[in-house]
Scaffold this motif. Structure first.
Motif, PDB file in Angstrom:
ATOM      1  N   PRO A   1     -15.222   7.525 -28.983  1.00  0.00           N
ATOM      2  CA  PRO A   1     -14.243   6.618 -28.271  1.00  0.00           C
ATOM      3  C   PRO A   1     -13.898   5.318 -29.097  1.00  0.00           C
ATOM      4  CG  PRO A   1     -16.310   6.346 -27.508  1.00  0.00           C
ATOM      5  CD  PRO A   1     -16.560   7.258 -28.406  1.00  0.00           C
ATOM      6  N   GLN A   2     -12.369   4.877 -29.232  1.00  0.00           N
ATOM      7  CA  GLN A   2     -12.051   4.150 -30.211  1.00  0.00           C
ATOM      8  C   GLN A   2     -10.882   3.370 -28.977  1.00  0.00           C
ATOM      9  OE1 GLN A   2     -10.205   6.185 -33.207  1.00  0.00           O
ATOM     10  NE2 GLN A   2     -11.582   5.297 -34.569  1.00  0.00           N
ATOM     11  N   GLY A   3     -11.128   1.949 -29.114  1.00  0.00           N
ATOM     12  CA  GLY A   3     -10.362   1.028 -28.378  1.00  0.00           C
ATOM     13  C   GLY A   3      -9.996   1.404 -27.009  1.00  0.00           C
ATOM     14  N   ARG A   4      -8.696   1.728 -26.410  1.00  0.00           N
ATOM     15  CA  ARG A   4      -8.305   2.104 -25.162  1.00  0.00           C
ATOM     16  C   ARG A   4      -8.842   3.612 -24.819  1.00  0.00           C
ATOM     17  NH1 ARG A   4      -2.216  -0.729 -25.643  1.00  0.00           N
ATOM     18  NH2 ARG A   4      -3.036  -2.748 -25.936  1.00  0.00           N
ATOM     19  N   VAL A   5      -9.132   4.120 -25.798  1.00  0.00           N
ATOM     20  CA  VAL A   5      -9.608   5.502 -25.402  1.00  0.00           C
ATOM     21  C   VAL A   5     -10.982   5.908 -25.308  1.00  0.00           C
ATOM     22  CG1 VAL A   5      -9.630   8.112 -26.599  1.00  0.00           C
ATOM     23  CG2 VAL A   5      -7.460   6.601 -27.036  1.00  0.00           C
ATOM     24  N   GLY A   6     -11.195   6.305 -24.198  1.00  0.00           N
ATOM     25  CA  GLY A   6     -12.812   6.448 -23.697  1.00  0.00           C
ATOM     26  C   GLY A   6     -13.426   7.683 -23.915  1.00  0.00           C
ATOM     27  N   SER A   7     -14.478   7.816 -23.900  1.00  0.00           N
ATOM     28  CA  SER A   7     -15.249   9.252 -24.141  1.00  0.00           C
ATOM     29  C   SER A   7     -15.036  10.098 -22.899  1.00  0.00           C
ATOM     30  CB  SER A   7     -16.713   9.054 -24.336  1.00  0.00           C
ATOM     31  OG  SER A   7     -17.076   8.724 -23.045  1.00  0.00           O
ATOM     32  N   HIS A   8     -14.700   9.831 -21.839  1.00  0.00           N
ATOM     33  CA  HIS A   8     -14.250  10.568 -20.683  1.00  0.00           C
ATOM     34  C   HIS A   8     -12.991  10.372 -19.862  1.00  0.00           C
ATOM     35  CE1 HIS A   8     -18.497  11.526 -21.568  1.00  0.00           C
ATOM     36  NE2 HIS A   8     -18.386  12.737 -20.774  1.00  0.00           N
ATOM     37  N   ILE A   9     -12.611  11.263 -19.232  1.00  0.00           N
ATOM     38  CA  ILE A   9     -11.318  10.641 -18.300  1.00  0.00           C
ATOM     39  C   ILE A   9     -11.838  11.014 -16.978  1.00  0.00           C
ATOM     40  CG2 ILE A   9      -9.084  11.425 -17.833  1.00  0.00           C
ATOM     41  CD1 ILE A   9      -8.589  12.562 -20.633  1.00  0.00           C
ATOM     42  N   TYR A  10     -11.396   9.971 -16.220  1.00  0.00           N
ATOM     43  CA  TYR A  10     -11.754  10.092 -14.807  1.00  0.00           C
ATOM     44  C   TYR A  10     -10.611  10.276 -13.805  1.00  0.00           C
ATOM     45  CZ  TYR A  10     -16.095   7.863 -16.127  1.00  0.00           C
ATOM     46  OH  TYR A  10     -17.233   7.374 -16.707  1.00  0.00           O
ATOM     47  N   VAL A  11     -10.688  11.048 -12.985  1.00  0.00           N
ATOM     48  CA  VAL A  11      -9.651  11.386 -11.921  1.00  0.00           C
ATOM     49  C   VAL A  11      -9.905  10.586 -10.644  1.00  0.00           C
ATOM     50  CG1 VAL A  11      -8.389  13.057 -10.554  1.00  0.00           C
ATOM     51  CG2 VAL A  11      -9.051  13.723 -13.011  1.00  0.00           C
ATOM     52  N   TYR A  12      -9.398   9.825 -10.017  1.00  0.00           N
ATOM     53  CA  TYR A  12      -9.453   9.207  -8.920  1.00  0.00           C
ATOM     54  C   TYR A  12      -8.270   9.412  -7.668  1.00  0.00           C
ATOM     55  CZ  TYR A  12     -13.208   5.640  -9.830  1.00  0.00           C
ATOM     56  OH  TYR A  12     -14.614   5.149 -10.269  1.00  0.00           O
ATOM     57  N   ARG A  13      -9.010   9.718  -6.469  1.00  0.00           N
ATOM     58  CA  ARG A  13      -7.865  10.311  -5.449  1.00  0.00           C
ATOM     59  C   ARG A  13      -8.190   9.182  -4.257  1.00  0.00           C
ATOM     60  NH1 ARG A  13      -9.436  15.614  -3.082  1.00  0.00           N
ATOM     61  NH2 ARG A  13     -11.115  14.468  -1.741  1.00  0.00           N
ATOM     62  N   LYS A  14      -7.018   8.894  -3.881  1.00  0.00           N
ATOM     63  CA  LYS A  14      -7.142   8.196  -2.618  1.00  0.00           C
ATOM     64  C   LYS A  14      -7.663   8.942  -1.340  1.00  0.00           C
ATOM     65  CE  LYS A  14      -3.740   4.901  -0.456  1.00  0.00           C
ATOM     66  NZ  LYS A  14      -4.960   3.842   0.014  1.00  0.00           N
ATOM     67  N   LYS A  15      -8.336   8.135  -0.797  1.00  0.00           N
ATOM     68  CA  LYS A  15      -9.289   8.978   0.575  1.00  0.00           C
ATOM     69  C   LYS A  15      -8.387   9.292   1.682  1.00  0.00           C
ATOM     70  CE  LYS A  15     -13.664   6.931  -0.601  1.00  0.00           C
ATOM     71  NZ  LYS A  15     -14.333   5.665  -0.230  1.00  0.00           N
ATOM     72  N   THR A  16      -7.457   8.342   2.295  1.00  0.00           N
ATOM     73  CA  THR A  16      -7.046   8.454   3.352  1.00  0.00           C
ATOM     74  C   THR A  16      -6.000   9.725   3.428  1.00  0.00           C
ATOM     75  OG1 THR A  16      -5.210   6.716   2.608  1.00  0.00           O
ATOM     76  CG2 THR A  16      -6.922   6.211   4.129  1.00  0.00           C
ATOM     77  N   GLU A  17      -5.262  10.080   2.510  1.00  0.00           N
ATOM     78  CA  GLU A  17      -4.321  10.885   2.435  1.00  0.00           C
ATOM     79  C   GLU A  17      -4.685  12.252   2.908  1.00  0.00           C
ATOM     80  OE1 GLU A  17      -1.266  10.949  -0.578  1.00  0.00           O
ATOM     81  OE2 GLU A  17      -0.640   9.256  -0.115  1.00  0.00           O
ATOM     82  N   MET A  18      -5.918  12.556   2.626  1.00  0.00           N
ATOM     83  CA  MET A  18      -6.559  13.848   2.775  1.00  0.00           C
ATOM     84  C   MET A  18      -6.773  14.110   4.269  1.00  0.00           C
ATOM     85  SD  MET A  18      -5.900  14.912   0.124  1.00  0.00           S
ATOM     86  CE  MET A  18      -6.767  16.523  -0.400  1.00  0.00           C
ATOM     87  N   ASN A  19      -7.050  13.008   5.077  1.00  0.00           N
ATOM     88  CA  ASN A  19      -7.184  12.905   6.337  1.00  0.00           C
ATOM     89  C   ASN A  19      -6.408  13.602   7.309  1.00  0.00           C
ATOM     90  OD1 ASN A  19      -9.520  12.272   5.151  1.00  0.00           O
ATOM     91  ND2 ASN A  19      -9.554  10.118   5.884  1.00  0.00           N
ATOM     92  N   HIS A  20      -4.980  13.307   6.936  1.00  0.00           N
ATOM     93  CA  HIS A  20      -3.820  13.531   7.676  1.00  0.00           C
ATOM     94  C   HIS A  20      -3.721  14.957   8.215  1.00  0.00           C
ATOM     95  CE1 HIS A  20      -2.427   9.373   7.691  1.00  0.00           C
ATOM     96  NE2 HIS A  20      -2.394   9.561   6.512  1.00  0.00           N
TER      97      HIS A  20
ATOM     98  N   ASP B   1       0.903  -1.134  -0.022  1.00  0.00           N
ATOM     99  CA  ASP B   1      -0.077   0.078   0.149  1.00  0.00           C
ATOM    100  C   ASP B   1       0.785   1.105   0.072  1.00  0.00           C
ATOM    101  OD1 ASP B   1      -2.328  -1.134  -0.350  1.00  0.00           O
ATOM    102  OD2 ASP B   1      -3.163  -0.851   1.830  1.00  0.00           O
ATOM    103  N   THR B   2       2.173   1.178   0.446  1.00  0.00           N
ATOM    104  CA  THR B   2       2.818   2.383   0.422  1.00  0.00           C
ATOM    105  C   THR B   2       3.390   2.812  -0.890  1.00  0.00           C
ATOM    106  OG1 THR B   2       4.789   0.923   0.684  1.00  0.00           O
ATOM    107  CG2 THR B   2       3.980   1.996   2.871  1.00  0.00           C
ATOM    108  N   LEU B   3       3.345   1.863  -1.778  1.00  0.00           N
ATOM    109  CA  LEU B   3       3.825   2.377  -3.290  1.00  0.00           C
ATOM    110  C   LEU B   3       2.640   2.929  -4.113  1.00  0.00           C
ATOM    111  CD1 LEU B   3       5.238  -1.147  -3.946  1.00  0.00           C
ATOM    112  CD2 LEU B   3       6.420   0.781  -3.282  1.00  0.00           C
ATOM    113  N   LEU B   4       1.186   3.255  -3.396  1.00  0.00           N
ATOM    114  CA  LEU B   4       0.103   3.419  -4.133  1.00  0.00           C
ATOM    115  C   LEU B   4       0.381   4.937  -4.502  1.00  0.00           C
ATOM    116  CD1 LEU B   4      -2.656   1.653  -2.324  1.00  0.00           C
ATOM    117  CD2 LEU B   4      -2.057   1.355  -4.710  1.00  0.00           C
ATOM    118  N   PRO B   5      -0.009   5.410  -5.796  1.00  0.00           N
ATOM    119  CA  PRO B   5      -0.244   6.744  -6.033  1.00  0.00           C
ATOM    120  C   PRO B   5      -1.270   7.617  -5.243  1.00  0.00           C
ATOM    121  CG  PRO B   5      -0.748   5.566  -8.076  1.00  0.00           C
ATOM    122  CD  PRO B   5      -0.441   4.631  -6.770  1.00  0.00           C
ATOM    123  N   SER B   6      -1.252   8.931  -5.109  1.00  0.00           N
ATOM    124  CA  SER B   6      -2.489   9.586  -4.472  1.00  0.00           C
ATOM    125  C   SER B   6      -3.412   9.883  -5.421  1.00  0.00           C
ATOM    126  CB  SER B   6      -1.817  10.861  -4.115  1.00  0.00           C
ATOM    127  OG  SER B   6      -1.465  11.721  -5.162  1.00  0.00           O
TER     128      SER B   6
END
Length: 495
Positions: free
Chosen positions: A476-495, A438-443
């Protein structure tokens, strides 16, 4: 005589507007072979961050073109104006101003060869062209090659013309070749034709070709020596890779007729019937321009990796014939002009403002992490087909970022698969293996919508939440989707 200043002012204003109405991405090279390299050239003496693609490690690209942008960056930095928005827009604006000068040069050339009426028609066709609108303000070597081709054309001693300067046009071609070696292709028939009609052949070779060649190659060698730190003959490596080893196919291959059946018809768009009509009408002495177009398209057809932008430099030649046709449509001229304008407006605005805009828009979400006190902990992982987005040139802070790599194999290993392909063959397995701890995970994870379903279990389990959805494309074609999503790791923001 010199082109009227009013025309130049109009051209600059129009191309500046053009620049701001193009907010989409076309190909990765417009950042990765120019701005990213320039940004790294600037940053190297401050704090060492940035990324160079494999072409630079193999000495396939020269520093002459990025040096233009590195100089712009340096000037902005010295003025204390190296704000990221300026770093993004000033290089594009510089390219737009050059494009405006080229438009006016084209006008002047035709006015000299023919008359003001034909010149206006050619100029109108050039301004109407949707593909020119889409490409001419981008920081692409293809754009620079096209602009230099127009400048060279305006100095070219065409049969029966009293103007032209061998030294000037050869120097401009040489500069284009330094920036993009393939620039030599359209000029082979033109230089050959000039050589045949030149009385003083020895003078042309000894007093023009050889000095110009030596000065240009010398300058480019020295620039590359400074930035590579060793002697590198980029043009030779480029030729070896693209032609002799044909490794360009790594990026996809097309049937031989692609440029004739798709490439040229698409970039010409509704100009196509005018182009054909103009070719039939135009006097014999302009046949050399048509030869240049056909020859270029034929040569590019022999290479398996094909792209629209590769034949962009023949577009100015085509515009000459389109304008010639338009001028001779007498009674129909007004309606033909309206048709050209209206039919090009939609593709120009759609491709410039809507199609493939997400990969640039998502950068603003990444930029927000710079101003944050939490910049040092942030780690952004862009899980997209490689080089989908620009990188530090659009962020301008030493944020930790990573993307999926895809260098071609240069060792001849048959079973070679790049990182991006390995990832896409089993995204979930790849993520579990890569981030076993888990320590290797991106934010932050950033990826196309098509990937979400497959990796949602991983994201939920590791505590990520979606923080942004960015529109990218309607097709959208193949690996390219119609939208881009941004996901954030929850825990980091609580520190």
């Amino acid at each position: 005589g010199p082109a009227p200043l009013l025309l130049l002012a109009l051209a600059v204003a129009l191309r500046a507007l053009n620049c701001f109405l193009v907010q989409t991405s076309f190909v990765p090279d417009e950042y990765w072979q120019s701005l990213e390299v320039a940004h790294r050239m600037l940053i190297l003496n401050i704090s060492n961050y940035g990324y160079l693609t494999w072409e630079w490690a193999s000495g396939l690209r020269g520093y002459s073109y990025p040096l233009i942008f590195a100089s712009i960056y340096k000037a902005l930095q010295l003025l204390g104006k190296d704000d990221v928005q300026l770093l993004i827009w000033v290089p594009r604006l510089a390219q737009a101003v050059l494009a405006a000068f080229a438009d006016v040069k084209l006008y002047s050339l035709v006015r000299h060869l023919e008359n003001a009426e034909t010149a206006k028609c050619v100029y109108f066709c050039q301004l109407c062209s949707w593909f020119t609108w889409y490409s001419c303000t981008r920081t692409l070597t293809n754009t620079m090659e096209t602009l230099l081709t127009i400048f060279a054309l305006s100095c070219y001693p065409i049969k029966g013309s009293k103007m032209g300067s061998s030294c000037k046009y050869l120097a401009l071609i040489a500069l284009a070749i330094v920036i993009r070696p393939t620039a030599v292709i359209p000029w082979i028939p033109l230089v050959f034709s000039h050589f045949l009609q030149e009385q003083r052949k020895a003078v042309l070779i000894l007093h023009n070709c050889i000095p110009v060649g030596l000065v240009t190659v010398g300058t480019s060698l020295i620039i590359d020596r400074v930035f590579f730190g060793e002697w590198v003959l980029v043009q030779l490596n480029f030729l070896k890779f693209n032609v002799l080893q044909n490794l360009g196919t790594f990026y996809g291959s097309h049937p031989w007729h692609w440029y004739f059946t798709q490439g040229l018809p698409v970039i010409l768009g509704t100009h196509l019937p005018f182009f054909i009509h103009g070719c039939v009408l135009a006097p014999k002495r302009y046949r050399i321009f048509l030869m240049a177009v056909i020859w270029t398209v034929l040569v590019y057809s022999t290479l398996s990796h094909k792209e629209f932008r590769f034949i962009y430099p023949v577009l100015p030649f085509c515009m000459f014939f389109c304008g010639y046709s338009l001028k001779h449509l007498k009674a129909w001229k007004k309606s033909a002009a309206s048709f050209l304008l209206l039919s090009n407006l939609l593709p120009a605005l759609y491709t410039g403002l809507i199609h493939q805009r997400g990969t640039l828009d998502v950068m603003s979400h990444i930029r927000q992490l710079c101003n944050n006190s939490y910049q040092s902990q942030a780690f952004v992982f862009i899980m997209m087909p490689c080089h989908s987005t620009p990188f530090y040139s659009h962020v301008h802070c030493p944020l930790k970022m990573r993307f999926l790599q895809c260098p071609p194999d240069l060792t001849g290993n048959e079973s070679y698969i790049d990182e991006a392909d390995v990832f896409y063959s089993n995204p979930l397995g790849w993520l579990n293996k890569e981030f076993y701890n888990d320590t290797l995970l991106p934010s932050h994870f950033i990826f196309f919508s098509v990937l979400e379903e497959e990796i949602s279990s991983f994201l939920a389990l590791r505590g990520y939440e979606k923080t942004a959805t960015v529109f990218h494309t309607h097709v959208p074609q193949g690996r390219v989707g119609s939208h881009i999503y941004v996901y954030r790791k929850k825990t980091e923001m609580n520190h």
